[in-house]
Design a protein around this motif. Structure first.
Motif, PDB file in Angstrom:
ATOM      1  N   TYR A 201       0.927  -1.254   0.074  1.00  0.00           N
ATOM      2  CA  TYR A 201       0.047   0.178   0.122  1.00  0.00           C
ATOM      3  C   TYR A 201       0.916   1.292   0.041  1.00  0.00           C
ATOM      4  CZ  TYR A 201      -3.956  -2.748   1.469  1.00  0.00           C
ATOM      5  OH  TYR A 201      -5.151  -3.823   1.840  1.00  0.00           O
TER       6      TYR A 201
ATOM      7  N   GLN B  49       0.574   5.207   1.391  1.00  0.00           N
ATOM      8  CA  GLN B  49      -0.227   6.013   2.177  1.00  0.00           C
ATOM      9  C   GLN B  49       0.409   7.390   2.222  1.00  0.00           C
ATOM     10  OE1 GLN B  49      -0.569   5.155   6.390  1.00  0.00           O
ATOM     11  NE2 GLN B  49      -2.564   6.014   6.520  1.00  0.00           N
TER      12      GLN B  49
ATOM     13  N   GLN C 277      -3.981  10.718   4.398  1.00  0.00           N
ATOM     14  CA  GLN C 277      -4.831  10.080   3.459  1.00  0.00           C
ATOM     15  C   GLN C 277      -5.110   8.448   3.875  1.00  0.00           C
ATOM     16  OE1 GLN C 277      -4.058  10.667  -0.701  1.00  0.00           O
ATOM     17  NE2 GLN C 277      -3.553  12.600  -0.403  1.00  0.00           N
ATOM     18  N   ALA C 278      -5.656   7.890   3.022  1.00  0.00           N
ATOM     19  CA  ALA C 278      -6.127   6.376   3.438  1.00  0.00           C
ATOM     20  C   ALA C 278      -4.988   5.508   2.560  1.00  0.00           C
ATOM     21  CB  ALA C 278      -7.472   5.784   2.684  1.00  0.00           C
ATOM     22  N   PRO C 279      -4.945   4.340   3.116  1.00  0.00           N
ATOM     23  CA  PRO C 279      -3.843   3.503   2.256  1.00  0.00           C
ATOM     24  C   PRO C 279      -4.405   3.251   1.093  1.00  0.00           C
ATOM     25  CG  PRO C 279      -4.069   2.708   4.650  1.00  0.00           C
ATOM     26  CD  PRO C 279      -4.963   3.799   4.403  1.00  0.00           C
TER      27      PRO C 279
ATOM     28  N   LEU D 151      -3.946   0.558  -2.274  1.00  0.00           N
ATOM     29  CA  LEU D 151      -3.437  -0.599  -2.556  1.00  0.00           C
ATOM     30  C   LEU D 151      -2.724  -0.484  -4.062  1.00  0.00           C
ATOM     31  CD1 LEU D 151      -3.129  -3.754  -2.002  1.00  0.00           C
ATOM     32  CD2 LEU D 151      -5.205  -3.939  -3.510  1.00  0.00           C
TER      33      LEU D 151
ATOM     34  N   MET E 172       4.310   7.006   2.858  1.00  0.00           N
ATOM     35  CA  MET E 172       4.633   5.999   3.836  1.00  0.00           C
ATOM     36  C   MET E 172       4.185   4.721   2.910  1.00  0.00           C
ATOM     37  SD  MET E 172       5.284   4.751   6.808  1.00  0.00           S
ATOM     38  CE  MET E 172       4.763   5.371   8.350  1.00  0.00           C
TER      39      MET E 172
ATOM     40  N   LEU F 233       3.236   0.803   3.220  1.00  0.00           N
ATOM     41  CA  LEU F 233       2.998  -0.298   4.040  1.00  0.00           C
ATOM     42  C   LEU F 233       2.622  -1.742   3.301  1.00  0.00           C
ATOM     43  CD1 LEU F 233      -0.065   1.913   5.845  1.00  0.00           C
ATOM     44  CD2 LEU F 233       2.223   1.018   6.805  1.00  0.00           C
TER      45      LEU F 233
ATOM     46  N   VAL G 249      -7.249 -16.071  -4.980  1.00  0.00           N
ATOM     47  CA  VAL G 249      -7.566 -14.581  -5.099  1.00  0.00           C
ATOM     48  C   VAL G 249      -7.598 -14.006  -3.740  1.00  0.00           C
ATOM     49  CG1 VAL G 249      -8.833 -14.644  -7.451  1.00  0.00           C
ATOM     50  CG2 VAL G 249      -9.753 -14.978  -5.201  1.00  0.00           C
ATOM     51  N   ILE G 250      -7.756 -12.636  -3.752  1.00  0.00           N
ATOM     52  CA  ILE G 250      -7.712 -12.111  -2.318  1.00  0.00           C
ATOM     53  C   ILE G 250      -9.053 -12.850  -1.584  1.00  0.00           C
ATOM     54  CG2 ILE G 250      -8.404  -9.820  -0.999  1.00  0.00           C
ATOM     55  CD1 ILE G 250      -7.189  -8.263  -3.323  1.00  0.00           C
ATOM     56  N   PRO G 251      -8.627 -13.058  -0.179  1.00  0.00           N
ATOM     57  CA  PRO G 251      -9.553 -13.962   0.323  1.00  0.00           C
ATOM     58  C   PRO G 251     -10.737 -12.983   1.032  1.00  0.00           C
ATOM     59  CG  PRO G 251      -7.623 -13.483   1.737  1.00  0.00           C
ATOM     60  CD  PRO G 251      -7.498 -12.974   0.394  1.00  0.00           C
TER      61      PRO G 251
ATOM     62  N   GLN H   5      -6.024  -8.471   7.566  1.00  0.00           N
ATOM     63  CA  GLN H   5      -4.662  -8.075   6.872  1.00  0.00           C
ATOM     64  C   GLN H   5      -3.715  -7.693   8.219  1.00  0.00           C
ATOM     65  OE1 GLN H   5      -4.518  -5.524   3.443  1.00  0.00           O
ATOM     66  NE2 GLN H   5      -6.466  -6.790   2.588  1.00  0.00           N
TER      67      GLN H   5
ATOM     68  N   PHE I 226      -0.423  -5.790   9.308  1.00  0.00           N
ATOM     69  CA  PHE I 226       0.417  -4.774   8.569  1.00  0.00           C
ATOM     70  C   PHE I 226       1.687  -4.657   9.076  1.00  0.00           C
ATOM     71  CE2 PHE I 226      -2.170  -2.446   5.658  1.00  0.00           C
ATOM     72  CZ  PHE I 226      -3.449  -2.668   5.903  1.00  0.00           C
ATOM     73  N   GLY I 227       2.787  -4.396   8.554  1.00  0.00           N
ATOM     74  CA  GLY I 227       4.070  -3.875   8.969  1.00  0.00           C
ATOM     75  C   GLY I 227       4.022  -2.365   9.524  1.00  0.00           C
TER      76      GLY I 227
ATOM     77  N   GLY J 209       5.592   0.169   8.269  1.00  0.00           N
ATOM     78  CA  GLY J 209       5.864   0.940   7.147  1.00  0.00           C
ATOM     79  C   GLY J 209       7.222   1.363   7.002  1.00  0.00           C
TER      80      GLY J 209
END
Lengths: 114, 119
Positions: free
Chosen positions: B35, B37, B41-43, B45, B88, B90, B101-103, B108, B110-111, B113
């Motif tokens: 991601y 960011q 703002q929002a993250p 993808l 940033m 992420l 596919v994405i489940p 999720q 996250f690390g 960043g």
């Protein structure tokens, strides 16, 4: 398509006061809903998620959220704010459909004063 | 503890100079995400891997590339960073339902960043 609207980019409360962070979603299929918290210069941490099992969802750190289909809302609450709750909060939605990405709202910054 | 690790935490690069950000995970998750960011703002993808299958978001610039040499590691390469790429970055992972596919409904992880500065 899914979308999320977080009402209020900044919310300020006093320590011990009720916290209410608003989130409305739009989804053409049954959604999964999430609240994440982000502390400064950190990644996102899951607070709670709604996956259709129960409309009132309890999360970590005393937070909870209620899924209201009629209002397309998933507001986050905490009865009594603590200084350590000051952070950025993101609401996110994904469709109940494999292959769809998580869509985040723009975030709400929570400030807590003593 | 099982976790998502990102290195470095802070990266400064020059305009146009290639840079690589790294992510590793000990969760043994199939899916890894990158991601972007920007401030307040929002993250957003950029792309994700399901095992070795790469999935690019339609609006991710060609300047951004990724590699996943094995389950544990994933890299984000920015070929020619511009000032607008300061953000940033992420990394996140999730388990899966084995559908490729994405489940649905999976958390999720996250690390912390990597904050990229472009001078």
């Amino acid at each position: 398509a899914q979308s999320v609207t977080q009402l209020g980019s900044h919310v300020s409360v006093s320590e011990g006061a009720l916290v209410l962070l608003r989130c409305n979603y739009s989804s053409s299929v049954p959604p999964y809903l999430f609240w994440y918290v982000q502390y400064p210069n950190q990644g996102l941490q899951l607070l709670l998620k709604y996956t259709s099992a129960a409309t009132l969802v309890k999360g970590i750190n005393g937070f909870e959220a209620e899924f209201k289909k009629s209002e397309t809302s998933f507001h986050l609450t905490k009865p009594s704010a603590h200084m350590s709750d000051a952070a950025e909060y993101f609401c996110a939605v994904s469709a109940n459909q494999a292959g769809t990405a998580l869509i985040f709202g723009k975030g709400t910054t929570l400030s807590v004063s003593s | 503890d099982a976790m998502v690790i990102q290195n470095p935490r802070y990266q400064v690069t020059q305009f146009g100079k290639p840079v690589t950000l790294s992510c590793s995970q000990t969760l043994n998750h199939n899916v890894m995400y990158w991601y972007q960011q920007k401030s307040s703002q929002a993250p957003k993808l950029l792309f994700h891997y399901y095992d070795k299958d790469f999935n690019n978001e339609a609006d991710t610039p060609d300047n951004f590339q990724s590699r996943r040499p094995n389950t544990s590691f994933c890299f984000l390469d920015i070929r020619s960073p511009g000032l607008g790429d300061a953000a940033m970055y992420l990394c996140a992972t999730s388990g899966s339902q084995g559908q490729g596919v994405i489940p649905v409904g999976y958390e999720q992880y996250f690390g912390p960043g990597t904050r990229l500065t472009v001078t």
